[in-house]
Structures are given as C-alpha cells and as structure tokens.
Design an enzyme around this catalytic site. Structure first.
Site, PDB file in Angstrom:
ATOM      1  N   THR A   7       0.781  -1.089   0.033  1.00  0.00           N
ATOM      2  CA  THR A   7      -0.230   0.005   0.004  1.00  0.00           C
ATOM      3  C   THR A   7       0.828   1.238   0.027  1.00  0.00           C
ATOM      4  O   THR A   7       2.173   1.068   0.220  1.00  0.00           O
ATOM      5  CB  THR A   7      -1.109   0.076   1.278  1.00  0.00           C
ATOM      6  N   GLY A   8       0.289   2.255  -0.326  1.00  0.00           N
ATOM      7  CA  GLY A   8       1.043   3.667  -0.415  1.00  0.00           C
ATOM      8  C   GLY A   8       1.477   4.019  -1.906  1.00  0.00           C
ATOM      9  O   GLY A   8       0.559   3.472  -2.752  1.00  0.00           O
TER      10      GLY A   8
HETATM   11  N1  ASP Z   1      -0.980   1.895  -3.886  1.00  0.00           N
HETATM   12  C1  ASP Z   1      -2.298   2.612  -4.380  1.00  0.00           C
HETATM   13  C2  ASP Z   1      -1.986   3.160  -5.574  1.00  0.00           C
HETATM   14  O1  ASP Z   1      -0.715   3.650  -5.883  1.00  0.00           O
HETATM   15  C3  ASP Z   1      -2.638   3.605  -3.227  1.00  0.00           C
HETATM   16  C4  ASP Z   1      -2.869   3.129  -1.760  1.00  0.00           C
HETATM   17  O2  ASP Z   1      -2.187   2.151  -1.606  1.00  0.00           O
HETATM   18  O3  ASP Z   1      -3.446   3.909  -1.181  1.00  0.00           O
HETATM   19  O4  ASP Z   1      -2.672   3.013  -6.490  1.00  0.00           O
END
Ligand code: ASP
Length: 333
Positions: free
Chosen positions: A243-244
C-alpha cells in the site's frame, strides 16, 4: 474526516457489530524467534492478514476460512466488504475520484496455482475484486482495462452504479478550488486493501483493491493491479502485498521482491524491511514525502510488515480474533 480519525472510530464501532471480531488496537508483534531471526509471533493456520485497520474485512475472510473455504474465496469476500463500505475513501464505492471527478478502480487477485487476474481503471462497478477473479477464471487474458473491463462485467451481470458518493463529491469540489496535487501519502488518505490468506489446506491466495491516488490524472494506474508490485503469491513460499505510493512500489516490484527474499531464507519481517529499504534507497531524499507499506506471510503462517513512516497498520485474524497491529517503520528523517 481525516483518515486517522476515521480509522480510530471504525475500530470502536466495529466492536459488537462483528461477533467474531474483537479489535485490539495497535500492538507490535515483532519479536526474535529461537534462532534469532526476526519474525512476527504468528504461526497459526488458517490465517488472514490485511493492510490497515479492516476488522470487518478480515473477520469475513476468516469466516470463509473457518468454514473450510479456500483462501481464494476468503480474500475475495474479505475485500468485497471494504469495496462496499462507503466510508472507506480509498476503495470501491466512496473512493475519492480522479481530478476530473471520476472514480476509477484497480484490483487484482492471485491464487495458489499462480493464476492471476486484474482489472484497472474501471468505473461504475463496485466489486472489481470479483471482476478481476472473473478475468482470471473466465478469459484467456490476465488484465482487462477501462471500458473493455466494464463491458465484460456488464455482460456477466455486474451492476452499473455511480461510485461517487456525496461526501467524495464534496471533497473533490473542495480540492478543485486549489487543484493542488500533492500526493503525500500517509494513513490519512490511503488505505488500499491488500489481503493474504492461508486456508485449512495450507494454500495461499491474495487480493488487492483500490481507488488509487485521490485526484490522480485521468487514466493513472498504480501498483495495486500489477502483478509483482501490488501483490504476489507463490504457494511454495508465501505472499506479499503493498500500500502507499504506487509509483515507488512499481519501481522496485516490491511484492515479488519480498517473496523472492523469503524464498532465499528471509523471514516475512526481514523481507518487508529489505523491500522498504530498497524503495527508500532508490528515491534519494523523496521518501520523506511519501509512504509505502508492505505486509507478507510465509508458508508457515509467519507474518511481517514494514513501512517508511509511522501510522501504517495491519490486521490479522487467526482463530476468529482480529488484532490491529502498528507496523514497525523506517523513517530515519
Ligand atoms: N498503492 C495505491 C496506488 O498507488 C494507493 C494506496 O495504497 O493507497 O494506487
């Protein structure tokens, strides 16, 4: 409401709603095992682990596992809970839109045999995780994007509906006043759900679903639906999900990297830490302004989690009990 506040409230409101879910906030379960290797203290099967504080999702997945369901069914049904939750502004209905006001979703799923399906940039369909599974099981392809993916869904009977809620619309209109795009990622605005599960047979599957970065450019796709970046499973070894800031995860193919590091003997915790260090190293000084978090599980059911900055958390459900853990983090700033 800021995401952090929402998460705290969500954990409280969940107690009593989900019978099998007792949420204990933010423990760190990192420890050394007998051989001195860093592991998290979990080695029970069946088990499910997911990014962020998502007790309803992990409780659902565990219910499937407890009823002798497959890890594939568990991760799909667990992710569906968050997709339908309009209060989660990073997943499914209620996800924040792109800068044109359109909610576009990305998702992927991977099973014990290494099969994989993904959809990206899909509008108007809530359960993109199920659509990704249909791509995996019902087409000769691996990824469908945009209108093609939507059409495939409608042909299968997926309902067409508006994913932009009143509160997301309000947030977008407020953002439009400045149109200031600062993708500084932390817990307040990102909680893509990545989920990994081991079923009663010891088989591992994973899933990942997101609305991606809020106010992104139209057509932007991040790491979440990309095999090896947002998710990777190797049933002989384990699985990982991210995530991220997707752009940064993509550059290191983070989830694949973690699985390969586990194959070479690292514990899930050690592998997550190494992957985060790679992301940091490649970014120069930029890592100070973005968040990346990984979770991982190995074939033995040991888990790991690591992120760049504080405030990433993850949820584990084993034996019907949810626990939310605060991830260890790098932040040397
Ligand atoms: N990894 C996701 C993206 O870049 C975003 C997130 O994890 O919030 O779309």
């Amino acid at each position: 409401m800021k995401r952090r506040n929402f998460l705290q409230k969500a954990s409280l409101s969940t107690i009593g709603v989900v019978a099998s879910a007792s949420v204990v906030a933010c423990n760190t379960d990192k420890e050394k095992n007998n051989s001195g290797r860093i592991v998290n203290s979990t080695s029970v099967k069946p088990i499910v682990i997911a990014t962020w504080n998502v007790p309803n999702a992990t409780a659902k997945a565990w219910e499937v596992l407890h009823n002798r369901g497959t890890s594939l069914d568990a991760v799909e049904q667990g992710c569906m809970i968050e997709e339908a939750d309009v209060k989660n502004s990073s997943v499914g209905k209620g996800g924040l839109p792109d800068r044109d006001g359109n909610v576009t979703l990305d998702a992927c799923i991977m099973d014990k045999d290494g099969n994989y399906g993904a959809v990206m940039c899909v509008q108007n369909i809530i359960h993109v995780i199920s659509l990704a599974r249909k791509v995996m099981e019902g087409t000769p392809h691996v990824i469908l994007a945009g209108e093609g993916a939507e059409k495939f869904g409608y042909d299968l009977g997926f309902k067409k509906e508006n994913l932009l809620t009143e509160s997301s619309k309000k947030a977008w209109k407020k953002w439009k006043k400045t149109s200031d795009y600062k993708p500084i990622i932390n817990i307040e605005n990102h909680d893509t759900i990545g989920m990994l599960a081991i079923d009663i047979n010891g088989d591992i599957s994973g899933a990942c679903t997101t609305s991606g970065l809020s106010y992104k450019m139209a057509g932007r796709v991040g790491d979440s639906p990309i095999i090896g970046s947002g998710l990777f499973i190797d049933n002989e070894v384990g699985g990982a999900t991210a995530t991220g800031m997707g752009e940064e995860v993509l550059k290191t193919v983070g989830s694949f990297l973690i699985v390969e590091l586990m194959r070479q003997g690292k514990t899930p915790q050690e592998a997550c830490e190494e992957a985060v260090r790679r992301v940091v190293k490649k970014s120069g000084d930029r890592y100070k302004d973005f968040q990346v978090g990984f979770i991982a599980i190995n074939k033995q059911g040991e888990t790991g989690a690591y992120c760049i900055h504080e405030w990433f958390s993850y949820t584990i459900n084993k034996q019907g009990e949810n626990k939310n853990y605060k991830s260890a983090y790098y932040n040397k700033a």
